[in-house]
Motif scaffolding. Structure first.
Motif, PDB file in Angstrom:
ATOM      1  N   TRP A 507      40.136 -70.569  12.982  1.00 13.00           N
ATOM      2  CA  TRP A 507      40.663 -71.359  11.870  1.00 13.00           C
ATOM      3  C   TRP A 507      39.550 -71.625  10.865  1.00 13.00           C
ATOM      4  CZ3 TRP A 507      45.192 -72.250   9.953  1.00 13.00           C
ATOM      5  CH2 TRP A 507      45.382 -73.275   9.029  1.00 13.00           C
ATOM      6  N   ALA A 508      39.801 -71.287   9.591  1.00 15.80           N
ATOM      7  CA  ALA A 508      38.754 -71.396   8.574  1.00 15.80           C
ATOM      8  C   ALA A 508      39.160 -72.213   7.360  1.00 15.80           C
ATOM      9  CB  ALA A 508      38.353 -69.992   8.112  1.00 15.80           C
ATOM     10  N   LEU A 509      40.333 -72.866   7.398  1.00 17.29           N
ATOM     11  CA  LEU A 509      40.847 -73.539   6.206  1.00 17.29           C
ATOM     12  C   LEU A 509      40.595 -75.041   6.196  1.00 17.29           C
ATOM     13  CD1 LEU A 509      44.258 -71.664   5.757  1.00 17.29           C
ATOM     14  CD2 LEU A 509      42.015 -71.120   4.800  1.00 17.29           C
ATOM     15  N   GLY A 510      39.875 -75.558   7.184  1.00 22.35           N
ATOM     16  CA  GLY A 510      39.563 -76.979   7.194  1.00 22.35           C
ATOM     17  C   GLY A 510      40.767 -77.828   7.560  1.00 22.35           C
ATOM     18  N   ALA A 511      40.636 -79.133   7.377  1.00 18.61           N
ATOM     19  CA  ALA A 511      41.701 -80.074   7.703  1.00 18.61           C
ATOM     20  C   ALA A 511      41.424 -81.395   7.016  1.00 18.61           C
ATOM     21  CB  ALA A 511      41.800 -80.269   9.208  1.00 18.61           C
ATOM     22  N   LYS A 512      42.446 -82.224   6.899  1.00 17.86           N
ATOM     23  CA  LYS A 512      42.275 -83.540   6.274  1.00 17.86           C
ATOM     24  C   LYS A 512      41.599 -84.502   7.245  1.00 17.86           C
ATOM     25  CE  LYS A 512      44.751 -87.043   3.621  1.00 17.86           C
ATOM     26  NZ  LYS A 512      46.059 -87.432   3.027  1.00 17.86           N
ATOM     27  N   THR A 513      42.010 -84.437   8.515  1.00 18.69           N
ATOM     28  CA  THR A 513      41.433 -85.315   9.539  1.00 18.69           C
ATOM     29  C   THR A 513      40.800 -84.457  10.617  1.00 18.69           C
ATOM     30  OG1 THR A 513      43.171 -86.958   9.122  1.00 18.69           O
ATOM     31  CG2 THR A 513      41.898 -87.185  11.167  1.00 18.69           C
ATOM     32  N   LYS A 514      39.525 -84.738  10.931  1.00 14.88           N
ATOM     33  CA  LYS A 514      38.803 -84.008  11.968  1.00 14.88           C
ATOM     34  C   LYS A 514      38.142 -85.017  12.895  1.00 14.88           C
ATOM     35  CE  LYS A 514      37.596 -80.482   8.512  1.00 14.88           C
ATOM     36  NZ  LYS A 514      36.470 -79.805   7.814  1.00 14.88           N
ATOM     37  N   MET A 515      38.390 -84.873  14.164  1.00 16.17           N
ATOM     38  CA  MET A 515      37.823 -85.825  15.110  1.00 16.17           C
ATOM     39  C   MET A 515      37.523 -85.145  16.436  1.00 16.17           C
ATOM     40  SD  MET A 515      41.252 -87.928  16.195  1.00 16.17           S
ATOM     41  CE  MET A 515      41.922 -87.968  14.528  1.00 16.17           C
ATOM     42  N   LYS A 516      36.638 -85.742  17.187  1.00 16.86           N
ATOM     43  CA  LYS A 516      36.330 -85.257  18.522  1.00 16.86           C
ATOM     44  C   LYS A 516      37.472 -85.625  19.454  1.00 16.86           C
ATOM     45  CE  LYS A 516      32.866 -85.681  22.192  1.00 16.86           C
ATOM     46  NZ  LYS A 516      31.588 -86.322  22.595  1.00 16.86           N
ATOM     47  N   SER A 517      37.843 -84.705  20.318  1.00 15.79           N
ATOM     48  CA  SER A 517      38.926 -84.968  21.258  1.00 15.79           C
ATOM     49  C   SER A 517      38.554 -86.129  22.171  1.00 15.79           C
ATOM     50  CB  SER A 517      39.223 -83.723  22.094  1.00 15.79           C
ATOM     51  OG  SER A 517      40.206 -84.004  23.069  1.00 15.79           O
ATOM     52  N   LEU A 518      39.534 -86.967  22.459  1.00 10.13           N
ATOM     53  CA  LEU A 518      39.288 -88.133  23.312  1.00 10.13           C
ATOM     54  C   LEU A 518      39.181 -87.754  24.778  1.00 10.13           C
ATOM     55  CD1 LEU A 518      41.728 -90.695  21.634  1.00 10.13           C
ATOM     56  CD2 LEU A 518      39.268 -90.438  21.270  1.00 10.13           C
TER      57      LEU A 518
END
Length: 584
Positions: A507-518
């Motif tokens: 995946w190369a298109l980024g995202a609005k929200t990015k977080m480390k998995s809990l």
């Protein structure tokens, strides 16, 4: 005695239909569907082959007509059932010995092994562009399954300088490999094609059914039963070869990967494929750990080739090592695997049932022989008439799978690594890049790495589609499992592509929200649980040992021999000695 209808005594001539698999095989895998044509270029670059795989039709026909036709179908089903049960119990493939076991192994496992290998090879070829290995080695239990897939990916016109297949199941499996490889045009020896007469072509259809005299078959691939020595290969394909005994994990993985890496030529690729199970994944992860030693480089970003110290000529000084490895796929980083537990036994614990592991899936179309194999009760999934319209299907209850699919899904774990060339210039460049990036730290959460597809995050779970947004679980260049959310408001194009994404895509298109998995693996907790479980098992074993000893002493010291029931005494003694036999 079951007799085949015909006996084919002459060598196969496969000059007929030489382009049939070109249209349906490797060429087909390159086609872009109308749906994919709407995707952005970055998405297309990171996309894995999403088309359903089908076994080479000529190979499938040869399996049905010239291998399985020599047996009573129910005998194949019976042995296949036992092999599947044994696989479920031991978690690892066992070597088939008798001709019936060998043919059952082909009927049961070849299709899935072929599909997994074809998928990995196709993605590798599409990724690196100029993929033309001249020396190829394939190692496995089956009839050169990896070589069958390699030939189909490269196309009928591609000729290598050298192809070798190590078949560990003996001479009978090698005979089957000859039959199947001879159905591929790229295996035809040039001299033979000149000698062939068009009248010698095999007639289309199912006319020739029966045994094949393999002594008269000549193919390009050299079949052997042992591992070559003092040779190097540009491509090595390993199918289920990292671990043969689960009790010897991880030592056996270490020994095997070192043995195989000795055969890898500079600038060559090695492909490891295992079952998509916790044990298969942990074996792959252990091999990866041994290759690149992520624990030695905790703060290094990117995918700089790492010195393989066991294979290096200079073990004391890493900077002078001439043996470097880089992970091509599926990993987006060279850090520690965030899903690796280092112990496959953790997955067997009650608390370990929710542990995630890295595996991928692929749909493969069932050829005629596989559909016929699944008929009947032995290999059928149990079902009852309550599941169906009782008026229509009451007479079919328990008779098999009358409405089964014509495809199946293969689940596999894999790793692709590349060895760097040995020239001083390349080694100096690697050392320079490593020195410049020293202590830079891993990439931050949400990073696209260095911007090249080699470090783009990979989707490791099925995308979760919600109204107005898509959630992706990714293995990122940060070395962590990340969760990215792509809403429609972020980008309509990215939102569209996210809804069309599949597990295994980059995946190369980024995202609005990015977080480390809990989700986080608490290794210490699992170690304590396993330690307690082993302690309880030992305690229970000692208790059982004490009870058995007491019963044995009672029998031995009994003075009332005449009143002792001999039948009960025999039962007692059988249980006692059976216990000691199982213990030792």
């Amino acid at each position: 005695m079951f007799q085949p209808r015909y006996c084919v005594i002459r060598r196969f001539s496969i000059i007929r239909r030489q382009s049939s698999w070109t249209e349906g095989g490797s060429a087909q895998l390159k086609k872009i569907s109308a749906r994919d044509a709407r995707l952005l270029p970055q998405t297309l670059t990171g996309k894995t082959n999403s088309l359903q795989i089908a076994l080479n039709p000529d190979v499938a026909k040869a399996i049905g007509n010239n291998i399985l036709s020599l047996h009573i179908p129910n005998n194949i089903r019976r042995v296949a059932k036992n092999q599947l049960l044994e696989l479920d119990k031991s978690k690892l493939h066992s070597i088939p010995k008798t001709p019936l076991e060998i043919d059952s192994h082909i009927a049961t496992f070849l299709l899935k092994d072929y599909a997994a290998t074809l998928q990995v090879l196709t993605d590798l070829k599409n990724r690196i562009g100029q993929f033309k290995p001249q020396r190829v080695l394939e190692i496995g239990l089956g009839p050169a399954t990896g070589m069958l897939a390699f030939n189909d990916v490269m196309g009928p016109e591609y000729k290598c300088k050298e192809k070798e297949s190590v078949i560990l199941s003996g001479i009978e499996m090698q005979k089957r490999a000859k039959i199947l490889l001879s159905r591929q045009y790229s295996e035809v020896i040039a001299a033979d094609t000149e000698m062939l007469n068009p009248n010698d072509e095999i007639i289309d259809g199912d006319d020739l059914i029966g045994e094949v005299k393999t002594k008269k078959i000549k193919i390009r691939t050299k079949l052997r039963s042992d591992l070559p020595t003092n040779k190097e290969y540009d491509l090595i394909i390993l199918n289920h070869q990292l671990l043969q005994n689960s009790r010897k994990f991880p030592l056996q993985v270490d020994e095997n990967i070192h043995k195989f890496l000795k055969l890898l030529a500079p600038d060559g690729y090695i492909i490891l494929i295992e079952r998509g199970t916790p044990l298969g994944f942990e074996s792959i992860a252990r091999a990866r750990q041994l290759m690149i030693r992520p624990e030695k480089y905790p703060n290094e970003a990117g995918k700089i080739p790492r010195p393989y110290l066991i294979g290096s000529t200079t073990k004391d000084d890493e900077s002078n090592a001439d043996y470097h490895l880089e992970i091509i796929a599926p990993c987006s980083h060279h850090g520690s695997c965030p899903l690796q537990t280092l112990n496959p036994n953790f997955y067997e614990l009650k608390e370990g049932t929710r542990l995630n592991y890295c595996s991928f899936e692929k749909s493969v179309k069932r050829p005629k022989y596989t559909i016929e194999l699944k008929k009947g009760k032995l290999l059928a999934t149990s079902w009852t008439s309550e599941s169906y319209d009782t008026k229509k299907h009451k007479d079919l209850a328990g008779s098999g799978r009358p409405h089964g699919n014509n495809f199946e899904t293969v689940k596999y774990s894999y790793l692709v690594a590349k060895r760097s060339v040995n020239d001083l210039e390349t080694i100096a460049r690697i050392n320079k890049v490593r020195e410049e990036s020293k202590d830079t730290g891993m990439c931050p959460i949400g990073s696209l790495g260095d911007g090249t597809p080699n470090t783009w995050p990979r989707i490791i779970g099925a995308p979760i589609k919600r109204k107005g947004h898509v959630i992706l679980d990714l293995c990122g260049s940060s070395g962590e499992i990340e969760k990215w959310i792509i809403p429609k408001s972020f980008s309509k194009a990215a939102y569209h592509d996210a809804r069309k994404a599949h597990k295994g895509d980059l995946w190369a298109l980024g995202a609005k929200t990015k977080m480390k998995s809990l989700k986080k693996i608490n290794i210490d907790k699992f170690k304590e649980i396993e330690k307690k479980m082993i302690k309880d098992m030992k305690k229970e074993a000692k208790k059982r040992e004490r009870e058995i000893s007491e019963r044995f002493n009672e029998l031995e010291n009994s003075d009332e021999k005449n009143s002792t029931d001999p039948v009960n005494s025999m039962k007692e003694l059988s249980e006692i000695y059976g216990h000691y036999f199982n213990q030792h």
